[in-house]
Write a protein that holds these residues in place. Sequence first.
Motif, PDB file in Angstrom:
ATOM      1  N   LEU A  83       0.838  -1.206   0.000  1.00  0.00           N
ATOM      2  CA  LEU A  83       0.000   0.000   0.000  1.00  0.00           C
ATOM      3  C   LEU A  83       0.874   1.257   0.000  1.00  0.00           C
ATOM      4  N   PRO A  84       0.392   2.319  -0.669  1.00  0.00           N
ATOM      5  CA  PRO A  84       1.187   3.554  -0.731  1.00  0.00           C
ATOM      6  C   PRO A  84       1.151   4.313   0.595  1.00  0.00           C
ATOM      7  N   GLN A  85       2.183   5.116   0.829  1.00  0.00           N
ATOM      8  CA  GLN A  85       2.206   5.927   2.055  1.00  0.00           C
ATOM      9  C   GLN A  85       1.452   7.233   1.887  1.00  0.00           C
ATOM     10  N   ARG A  95     -11.350   3.901  -2.420  1.00  0.00           N
ATOM     11  CA  ARG A  95     -12.580   4.317  -3.098  1.00  0.00           C
ATOM     12  C   ARG A  95     -12.811   3.560  -4.391  1.00  0.00           C
ATOM     13  N   THR A  96     -11.740   3.373  -5.177  1.00  0.00           N
ATOM     14  CA  THR A  96     -11.936   2.942  -6.562  1.00  0.00           C
ATOM     15  C   THR A  96     -11.509   1.503  -6.861  1.00  0.00           C
ATOM     16  N   SER A  97     -10.798   0.866  -5.942  1.00  0.00           N
ATOM     17  CA  SER A  97     -10.200  -0.433  -6.250  1.00  0.00           C
ATOM     18  C   SER A  97     -11.239  -1.492  -6.634  1.00  0.00           C
ATOM     19  N   ARG A  98     -10.999  -2.153  -7.735  1.00  0.00           N
ATOM     20  CA  ARG A  98     -11.848  -3.262  -8.161  1.00  0.00           C
ATOM     21  C   ARG A  98     -11.645  -4.461  -7.233  1.00  0.00           C
ATOM     22  N   ALA A  99     -10.401  -4.683  -6.837  1.00  0.00           N
ATOM     23  CA  ALA A  99     -10.122  -5.810  -5.927  1.00  0.00           C
ATOM     24  C   ALA A  99     -10.942  -5.652  -4.647  1.00  0.00           C
ATOM     25  N   ILE A 100     -10.950  -4.442  -4.109  1.00  0.00           N
ATOM     26  CA  ILE A 100     -11.644  -4.203  -2.842  1.00  0.00           C
ATOM     27  C   ILE A 100     -13.153  -4.161  -3.013  1.00  0.00           C
ATOM     28  N   ASN A 101     -13.611  -3.483  -4.037  1.00  0.00           N
ATOM     29  CA  ASN A 101     -15.047  -3.242  -4.145  1.00  0.00           C
ATOM     30  C   ASN A 101     -15.808  -4.299  -4.954  1.00  0.00           C
ATOM     31  N   GLU A 102     -15.091  -5.128  -5.695  1.00  0.00           N
ATOM     32  CA  GLU A 102     -15.785  -6.164  -6.472  1.00  0.00           C
ATOM     33  C   GLU A 102     -15.329  -7.586  -6.141  1.00  0.00           C
ATOM     34  N   MET A 103     -14.014  -7.774  -5.980  1.00  0.00           N
ATOM     35  CA  MET A 103     -13.532  -9.144  -5.769  1.00  0.00           C
ATOM     36  C   MET A 103     -13.684  -9.602  -4.314  1.00  0.00           C
ATOM     37  N   PHE A 104     -13.272  -8.770  -3.374  1.00  0.00           N
ATOM     38  CA  PHE A 104     -13.386  -9.189  -1.971  1.00  0.00           C
ATOM     39  C   PHE A 104     -14.835  -9.469  -1.548  1.00  0.00           C
ATOM     40  N   PRO A 105     -15.825  -8.676  -2.001  1.00  0.00           N
ATOM     41  CA  PRO A 105     -17.197  -9.005  -1.591  1.00  0.00           C
ATOM     42  C   PRO A 105     -17.591 -10.452  -1.923  1.00  0.00           C
ATOM     43  N   LYS A 304      -2.564  -4.593  -7.484  1.00  0.00           N
ATOM     44  CA  LYS A 304      -1.429  -3.847  -8.046  1.00  0.00           C
ATOM     45  C   LYS A 304      -1.900  -2.962  -9.204  1.00  0.00           C
ATOM     46  N   GLN A 305      -2.812  -3.493 -10.005  1.00  0.00           N
ATOM     47  CA  GLN A 305      -3.360  -2.713 -11.114  1.00  0.00           C
ATOM     48  C   GLN A 305      -4.142  -1.506 -10.585  1.00  0.00           C
ATOM     49  N   ASP A 306      -4.943  -1.758  -9.541  1.00  0.00           N
ATOM     50  CA  ASP A 306      -5.735  -0.675  -8.943  1.00  0.00           C
ATOM     51  C   ASP A 306      -4.815   0.387  -8.329  1.00  0.00           C
ATOM     52  N   ASP A 308      -1.715   1.054  -9.305  1.00  0.00           N
ATOM     53  CA  ASP A 308      -1.104   1.779 -10.432  1.00  0.00           C
ATOM     54  C   ASP A 308      -2.028   2.875 -10.933  1.00  0.00           C
ATOM     55  N   ALA A 309      -3.313   2.530 -10.985  1.00  0.00           N
ATOM     56  CA  ALA A 309      -4.294   3.469 -11.540  1.00  0.00           C
ATOM     57  C   ALA A 309      -4.420   4.738 -10.695  1.00  0.00           C
ATOM     58  N   VAL A 310      -4.134   4.642  -9.403  1.00  0.00           N
ATOM     59  CA  VAL A 310      -4.263   5.837  -8.554  1.00  0.00           C
ATOM     60  C   VAL A 310      -2.902   6.475  -8.243  1.00  0.00           C
ATOM     61  N   SER A 311      -1.842   5.828  -8.720  1.00  0.00           N
ATOM     62  CA  SER A 311      -0.512   6.327  -8.408  1.00  0.00           C
ATOM     63  C   SER A 311      -0.259   7.675  -9.077  1.00  0.00           C
ATOM     64  N   VAL A 312       0.273   8.614  -8.299  1.00  0.00           N
ATOM     65  CA  VAL A 312       0.528   9.952  -8.851  1.00  0.00           C
ATOM     66  C   VAL A 312       1.889  10.032  -9.532  1.00  0.00           C
ATOM     67  N   ASN A 313       2.729   9.036  -9.281  1.00  0.00           N
ATOM     68  CA  ASN A 313       4.054   9.063  -9.910  1.00  0.00           C
ATOM     69  C   ASN A 313       4.054   8.327 -11.248  1.00  0.00           C
TER      70      ASN A 313
END
Length: 313
Positions: A83-85, A95-105, A304-306, A308-313
């Motif tokens: 997880l990012p710092q 908020r947006t992660s597919r892993a968290i909001n779709e896969m874990f449920p 990891k994909q999720d 990357d999608a929110v990474s600002v760098n």
Amino acid sequence: DTWRYAFEEAIDEVQGVFAQKFKEEVEANSDHEVQLFPYGTLGESADIMEQAQSGILQFVNQSPGFTGALIPEAQVFFVPYLLPQDTEELNEFFRTSRAINEMFPELYAEQGLELLKMYPEGEVAMTTREPVTRPEDLNEVKFRVMTNPLLVESYRAFGASPTPLPWGEVYGGLQTNIIQGQENPAFFIESTKMYEVTDHITFIGHNNFTTALMANQDFFDGLSDEDQQVIRDATDAAFEHILEYQDGLSEASLDAIREARPEVTITVLDEDQREPFRAAAASVEQTFIEMTGDRGQEILDQMKQDLDAVSVN
Ligand code: 6CS
């Protein structure tokens, strides 16, 4: 009617603040009442989970640190340095992660649980009796972790002797030297006064504490669409509220600790010092895959994909 909601912390700690907001929203927008059960009123984390699965409780807030024993894939939150710092990045990930909001449920549903929300509780720090700047400093340290096999693996890889224990045994265990270290977010170190029984607080940037709110699935499935929507809206409101509430919380908690016990040291390891801890992360990730197979790999890849999608760098 009254809905019963238990969580793993005190009413004025992060999970309690989340729960209070949820209750307020549900009661403002429906005829239901929410009865809150803070830590200690119904037992340990494992007890409240059992009660939620059996339907005695309608809602339970339990962290993957404990749920990992039930849902092995939930241990992914203990792959170090995943997880990012950066707080904004982290919040957007939740908020947006597919892993968290779709896969874990789907995985929680297999255990009779409707996963409503996962949310962060702050960067985790180690507290120990002796200073820690290198993995060698953790040799011989019996280090308490939540009851989760991958977290045990992490601290073994960090060089410590990991000791899984329920929360109720931590303060006394530190006091009597049964354990000599533990990890938790700053707010919790402050509110539970763990700085009284450990002397050094060390941030190695390896993780942020994740937790989750869920409902008993039969209960949730039996509700009207309107009531389900009330719950989803209350959960969303509590989520945004708790992110805002945590703005500056870690710093304020550390200030309170400095004030209460000035001799406690607070150290943030620099990048070079973190390197050997980072190096240990790869083997922990490997162990996670061995424990969870294809399903774990899929979750990890998606995370990891999720990220990357929110990474600002
Ligand atoms: O370390 C623990 O067991 C506890 N830590 C936090 C931040 N919340 C609840 C959990 O039981």
